[in-house]
Write a protein that holds these residues in place. Structure first.
Motif: not given
Length: 136
Positions: A71-91
């Motif tokens: 979930q820390a990794v998901a938050k990191l991805l969400l903070s990056a925005g763009g396609g990374w945020a989509w992946l973070g949201g999925l996690l």
């Protein structure tokens, strides 16, 4: 340019695998956070214990909410925005969240065997799968 407080990503700076992973993520994903090894962080100010910081990567929000592991990794991805945020949201969604947790625990338990891993990456004996907890 950032305004106001930013989240903090806390990781094990003694672990070569963790350091390599965090360096890759900060270069490629570019999360909007401060990144610090737990060994140099003010853990009390962040509201986390050394035991937890040794156990998993942590994301501490500006309001003090702490998320660990996948979930820390998901938050990191969400903070990056763009396609990374989509992946973070999925996690963050079941059943992907449950699978991500299992994969994270598997990687964390075996990080000494992964590329870049070293003996310093080993979880304390009482935190390893099948490890014996000390009676304290």
């Amino acid at each position: 340019m950032t305004t106001g407080p930013v989240p903090v990503l806390v990781y094990d700076g003694d672990c070569a695998f963790c350091t390599t992973s965090v360096n890759f993520l900060t270069r490629r994903v570019r999360p909007r956070c401060t990144v610090t090894p737990w060994q140099f962080a003010d853990l009390d100010a962040l509201g986390i214990t050394q035991e937890r910081a040794e156990h998993e990567v942590l994301w501490v929000s500006p309001l003090g909410a702490v998320h660990g592991g996948a979930q820390a990794v998901a938050k990191l991805l969400l903070s990056a925005g763009g396609g990374w945020a989509w992946l973070g949201g999925l996690l963050t969604l079941p059943p992907v969240r449950w699978i991500a947790h299992g994969v994270y625990r598997l990687v964390a338990a075996n990080r000494t065997r992964l590329p870049g891993g070293s003996p310093a990456c080993a979880l304390p004996a009482d935190r390893r799968p099948g490890g014996v907890r000390s009676a304290s």
